[in-house]
Design a protein around this motif. Structure first.
Motif, short mmCIF file in Angstrom:
data_model
loop_
_atom_site.label_atom_id
_atom_site.label_comp_id
_atom_site.label_asym_id
_atom_site.label_seq_id
_atom_site.Cartn_x
_atom_site.Cartn_y
_atom_site.Cartn_z
N LEU A 22 13.85 15.05 4.03
CA LEU A 22 15.00 15.73 4.63
C LEU A 22 16.16 15.92 3.66
O LEU A 22 16.98 16.81 3.84
N ALA A 23 16.23 15.07 2.64
CA ALA A 23 17.27 15.18 1.62
C ALA A 23 16.71 14.61 0.33
O ALA A 23 15.87 13.72 0.36
N PRO A 24 17.14 15.11 -0.83
CA PRO A 24 16.61 14.60 -2.10
C PRO A 24 16.81 13.08 -2.18
O PRO A 24 17.90 12.57 -1.90
N GLN A 25 15.73 12.37 -2.53
CA GLN A 25 15.83 10.92 -2.63
C GLN A 25 14.62 10.32 -3.33
O GLN A 25 13.60 10.98 -3.52
N SER A 41 1.04 1.92 -6.80
CA SER A 41 2.26 2.45 -6.18
C SER A 41 2.85 3.54 -7.06
O SER A 41 2.62 3.56 -8.28
N ILE A 42 3.56 4.42 -6.42
CA ILE A 42 4.21 5.55 -7.09
C ILE A 42 5.65 5.58 -6.62
O ILE A 42 5.91 5.52 -5.41
N THR A 43 6.59 5.67 -7.54
CA THR A 43 7.99 5.83 -7.19
C THR A 43 8.51 7.06 -7.90
O THR A 43 8.43 7.14 -9.13
N GLU A 44 8.99 8.02 -7.12
CA GLU A 44 9.45 9.29 -7.70
C GLU A 44 10.62 9.84 -6.90
O GLU A 44 10.80 9.52 -5.74
N ILE A 73 11.74 4.46 1.87
CA ILE A 73 12.99 5.09 1.44
C ILE A 73 14.10 4.13 1.83
O ILE A 73 14.37 3.94 3.02
N GLY A 74 14.71 3.49 0.85
CA GLY A 74 15.76 2.51 1.16
C GLY A 74 15.21 1.41 2.05
O GLY A 74 14.23 0.75 1.70
N ASN A 75 15.79 1.22 3.25
CA ASN A 75 15.34 0.20 4.19
C ASN A 75 14.34 0.74 5.20
O ASN A 75 13.88 0.00 6.06
#
Length: 85
Positions: A22-25, A41-44, A73-75
């Motif tokens: 919904l929003a860049p993150q 795992s992948i983090t991008e 995403i965050g929490n």
């Protein structure tokens, strides 16, 4: 929510993981087995919109079994079950 989907499911290890941002993150996606062991795992950073990644991105030689994809995403976390035959 990300509206996380895996298709086809069950699959032969060649599936798509689809999600909507919904929003860049920054998003972390992790493939774990039924015992909770991390396969990869992948983090991008993802831009707004719909995205597709291949299950093969997590592991080229995924073995038959049940897995979970955790998307964080965050929490916030969304999880989908994946069955590979």
């Amino acid at each position: 929510t990300l509206n996380l989907e895996v298709f086809p499911n069950p699959n032969n290890g060649n599936a798509s993981v689809k999600f909507n941002v919904l929003a860049p993150q920054v998003i972390q996606m992790e493939l774990v087995d039924v015992l909770g062991n991390s396969i990869n795992s992948i983090t991008e950073n993802y831009k707004t919109g719909q995205h597709n990644i291949s299950l093969n991105t997590f592991s080229k030689n995924i073995k038959p079994g049940m897995y979970f994809i955790n998307c964080t995403i965050g929490n916030y976390r969304e999880t989908k079950r994946v069955i590979v035959y």
